[in-house]
Write an enzyme that holds these catalytic residues in place. Structure first.
Site, mmCIF file in Angstrom:
data_model
loop_
_atom_site.group_PDB
_atom_site.id
_atom_site.type_symbol
_atom_site.label_atom_id
_atom_site.label_comp_id
_atom_site.label_asym_id
_atom_site.label_seq_id
_atom_site.Cartn_x
_atom_site.Cartn_y
_atom_site.Cartn_z
ATOM 1 N N PHE A 288 -8.434 21.046 -24.770
ATOM 2 C CA PHE A 288 -8.683 19.609 -24.819
ATOM 3 C C PHE A 288 -9.870 19.341 -23.896
ATOM 4 C CE2 PHE A 288 -8.439 15.170 -23.656
ATOM 5 C CZ PHE A 288 -8.584 14.642 -24.928
ATOM 6 N N THR A 289 -10.679 18.351 -24.234
ATOM 7 C CA THR A 289 -11.978 18.140 -23.566
ATOM 8 C C THR A 289 -11.852 18.033 -22.038
ATOM 9 O OG1 THR A 289 -11.696 15.793 -24.046
ATOM 10 C CG2 THR A 289 -13.057 17.067 -25.589
ATOM 11 N N ASP B 237 1.021 20.342 -20.904
ATOM 12 C CA ASP B 237 0.356 19.056 -21.045
ATOM 13 C C ASP B 237 1.346 18.211 -21.848
ATOM 14 O OD1 ASP B 237 -1.014 16.811 -21.792
ATOM 15 O OD2 ASP B 237 -2.925 17.837 -22.043
ATOM 16 N N ARG C 252 -14.189 14.539 -33.667
ATOM 17 C CA ARG C 252 -13.516 15.640 -32.966
ATOM 18 C C ARG C 252 -14.003 16.932 -33.621
ATOM 19 N NH1 ARG C 252 -10.918 13.793 -28.142
ATOM 20 N NH2 ARG C 252 -13.134 14.002 -27.861
ATOM 21 N N TYR D 158 0.840 -1.203 0.000
ATOM 22 C CA TYR D 158 0.000 0.000 0.000
ATOM 23 C C TYR D 158 0.873 1.250 0.000
ATOM 24 C CZ TYR D 158 -3.681 3.322 1.071
ATOM 25 O OH TYR D 158 -4.555 4.375 1.008
ATOM 26 N N LYS E 58 -0.429 7.479 -23.400
ATOM 27 C CA LYS E 58 -0.046 7.785 -24.786
ATOM 28 C C LYS E 58 1.453 7.515 -24.957
ATOM 29 C CE LYS E 58 -4.088 10.130 -24.325
ATOM 30 N NZ LYS E 58 -4.870 10.155 -23.072
ATOM 31 N N PHE F 265 -19.709 13.986 -25.678
ATOM 32 C CA PHE F 265 -19.326 13.120 -26.795
ATOM 33 C C PHE F 265 -19.178 11.662 -26.388
ATOM 34 C CE2 PHE F 265 -14.918 12.803 -25.415
ATOM 35 C CZ PHE F 265 -14.792 13.928 -24.619
HETATM 36 O O1 PLI Z 1 -7.350 10.088 -20.814
HETATM 37 P P1 PLI Z 1 -6.494 10.633 -19.728
HETATM 38 O O2 PLI Z 1 -7.290 11.046 -18.550
HETATM 39 O O3 PLI Z 1 -5.366 9.742 -19.366
HETATM 40 O O4 PLI Z 1 -5.773 11.948 -20.320
HETATM 41 C C1 PLI Z 1 -6.482 13.109 -20.622
HETATM 42 C C2 PLI Z 1 -5.800 13.845 -21.718
HETATM 43 C C3 PLI Z 1 -5.134 15.002 -21.452
HETATM 44 N N1 PLI Z 1 -4.512 15.707 -22.432
HETATM 45 C C4 PLI Z 1 -4.513 15.301 -23.710
HETATM 46 C C5 PLI Z 1 -3.813 16.124 -24.734
HETATM 47 C C6 PLI Z 1 -5.165 14.135 -24.062
HETATM 48 O O5 PLI Z 1 -5.128 13.738 -25.327
HETATM 49 C C7 PLI Z 1 -5.855 13.371 -23.058
HETATM 50 C C8 PLI Z 1 -6.592 12.223 -23.377
HETATM 51 N N2 PLI Z 1 -6.832 11.889 -24.640
HETATM 52 C C9 PLI Z 1 -7.607 10.933 -25.097
HETATM 53 C C10 PLI Z 1 -8.385 10.023 -24.240
HETATM 54 C C11 PLI Z 1 -7.685 10.807 -26.543
HETATM 55 O O6 PLI Z 1 -8.368 9.889 -27.048
HETATM 56 O O7 PLI Z 1 -7.047 11.615 -27.246
#
Ligand code: PLI
Length: 474
Positions: free
Chosen positions: A125-126, A216, A383, A73, A259, A449
């Site tokens: 970004f969303t 970011d 998008r 933990y 990513k 979305f």
């Molecule tokens: O999906 P998260 O919570 O791990 O990350 C959010 C996020 C933050 N910044 C940017 C630039 C992103 O592209 C992003 C998440 N993107 C997704 C889920 C996508 O499909 O592009």
């Protein structure tokens, strides 16, 4: 010297079988999903280009690391390994793990934004904008105009417009600006990079006015690759050195490890200010978990530490971006309208140009994503207006960019999958005049979305022609 073909710097050790579906099965699945590709079951999808988030194939080194997960933990060994990897690659002083990127966005927004403050950024970004608004802030777009023009071939369409930023500072005063949110390889603009020159100038301007800059860093490695390729004077520097140079200019970052870092889950907040880090850890324990795991299992942190180091290997990043370029060039050669230059993590179809007979309130990008699925089971992501949501007065936002993203997961698909994808887009392009629009029948209040429902405006499909491929062996 004669130019030779290249191939990926890996070979395949394990495969995941895919199910091929009939047109009737796809019609049924799409109707059940309310014409929203987010709501399809993955087993009904053939080639899944919904996102590059959490969809990477891990290496054998990452899978081995997974077995060394220390699930204590508190004080897991993997936390310290991941902290070290973050320090090696990104170089920030303080590391706060989170379950994924939006966990870090929540912490940063809650701690840095006072209600009524503005948060300038190079396109929204969303989830990032959502957390800024949740904390009482207001996002202001300060990206250069070229970013909103899909046909502009400017090589750094992610750049901040210094004039727009200066105007906001002059108009509102520095007290009203929480921080600058600087995204590398801007997702909503089509995976477009910022130049080092612009990052430097932007950070200088902000710091002159005591405005912090938070990166970011989600696709910072891809951005660094483009700087190396496109910006004069950077070709001799390694990708990891460029990543470090970017981070050194800023005050911290939010990061989705799903990513660049080649893992299926995970993220972090990293900052240089010890006091801010302390406050973030205090908030972290209420929302994510203890400060030595932040919502990740020990094994997730172990895989991410390895993935982070793999992400900056030059052969990897060349092949990753190279595959996206391969698909983009195929589509461009066929005359398909796509966002130019081709981005780092996906190819973005210009749905407004592709389906130019549909009005914006019939959601051309949502419609095109649905039509592409019907053709052969290709899953993509809207998008455009659906993702943009509504403004403070409740009106639909219609952004200049109405796009469908063909997002390429890292190390997952082969060149043949890219060929099939291009053929599918071409099949719908040939029948585009037959495509009819959608209306929204259910609209969630937040990040609509993801879960909205739609129905066809004419008949019971958006693509009345059966374009299903006849599969032949080459
Ligand atoms: O999906 P998260 O919570 O791990 O990350 C959010 C996020 C933050 N910044 C940017 C630039 C992103 O592209 C992003 C998440 N993107 C997704 C889920 C996508 O499909 O592009």
């Amino acid at each position: 010297m004669k130019k030779r073909s290249w191939a990926e710097p890996w070979k395949i050790k394990m495969v995941e079988p895919l199910r091929m579906t009939s047109r009737a099965e796809r019609e049924r699945a799409l109707a059940e999903a309310g014409y929203n590709t987010f709501l399809l079951r993955s087993e009904d999808v053939y080639i899944d280009l919904l996102t590059d988030s959490g969809t990477s194939a891990m290496s054998d080194r990452q899978w081995s690391a997974l077995m060394l997960g220390d699930e204590s933990y508190a004080g897991s060994r993997n936390y310290y390994d991941l902290e070290q990897a973050m320090s090696d690659v990104y170089g920030f002083a303080e590391f706060i793990p989170t379950h994924q990127g939006r966990g870090a966005e929540f912490l940063l927004s809650q701690l840095m934004i006072k209600p009524g403050q503005f948060v300038p950024g190079n396109m929204y970004f969303t989830t990032t904008r959502y957390h800024q608004e949740l904390a009482g802030g207001q996002f202001v777009d300060v990206i250069i105009d070229e970013a909103h023009n899909p046909t502009s071939t400017f090589p750094f369409k992610g750049n901040v417009c210094l004039k727009k930023l200066q105007h906001l500072i002059d108009e509102q005063g520095t007290d009203k600006i929480a921080y600058l949110s600087l995204e590398t390889n801007v997702n909503m603009a089509g995976g477009q990079p910022c130049s080092m020159e612009n990052i430097k100038a932007t950070c200088e301007l902000c710091h002159q006015h005591d405005i912090p800059v938070f990166l970011d860093a989600t696709r910072c490695v891809e951005n660094a690759w483009f700087i190396k390729q496109r910006e004069a004077g950077w070709n001799d520097r390694s990708v990891v050195e460029i990543v470090r140079d970017i981070c050194n200019l800023t005050d911290g970052c939010t990061m989705s490890g799903k990513k660049d870092s080649l893992v299926n889950t995970g993220g972090f907040l990293a900052v240089n200010d010890i006091k801010l880090a302390e406050e973030a850890r205090n908030l972290l324990v209420c929302h994510e978990g203890l400060h030595t795991y932040g919502g990740m299992a020990g094994r997730d942190m172990a895989a991410m530490a390895v993935g982070m180091h793999e992400s900056i290997e030059e052969d990897h990043i060349r092949s990753r971006v190279g595959q996206v370029q391969y698909l983009g060039e195929k589509l461009m050669d066929a005359g398909i309208p796509i966002v130019q230059p081709i981005g780092g993590h996906g190819v973005y179809l210009d749905a407004a140009a592709f389906l130019d007979h549909l009005p914006r309130d019939e959601f051309p990008a949502q419609t095109l994503a649905a039509a592409l699925y019907l053709d052969c089971g290709l899953r993509t992501m809207e998008r455009g207006a659906v993702s943009a949501g509504r403004d403070a007065e409740g009106h639909n936002i219609f952004p200049k960019l109405e796009l469908v993203r063909l997002t390429i997961p890292r190390r997952v698909y082969t060149q043949a999958h890219m060929d099939v994808t291009a053929e599918s887009v071409l099949a719908v392009w040939e029948h585009r005049r037959a495509v009819t629009g959608l209306r929204m029948t259910y609209e969630p209040v937040r990040l609509r979305f993801f879960q909205a429902f739609f129905s066809p405006l004419v008949g019971c499909t958006v693509l009345p022609v059966d374009t299903s491929p006849e599969v032949v062996a080459n």
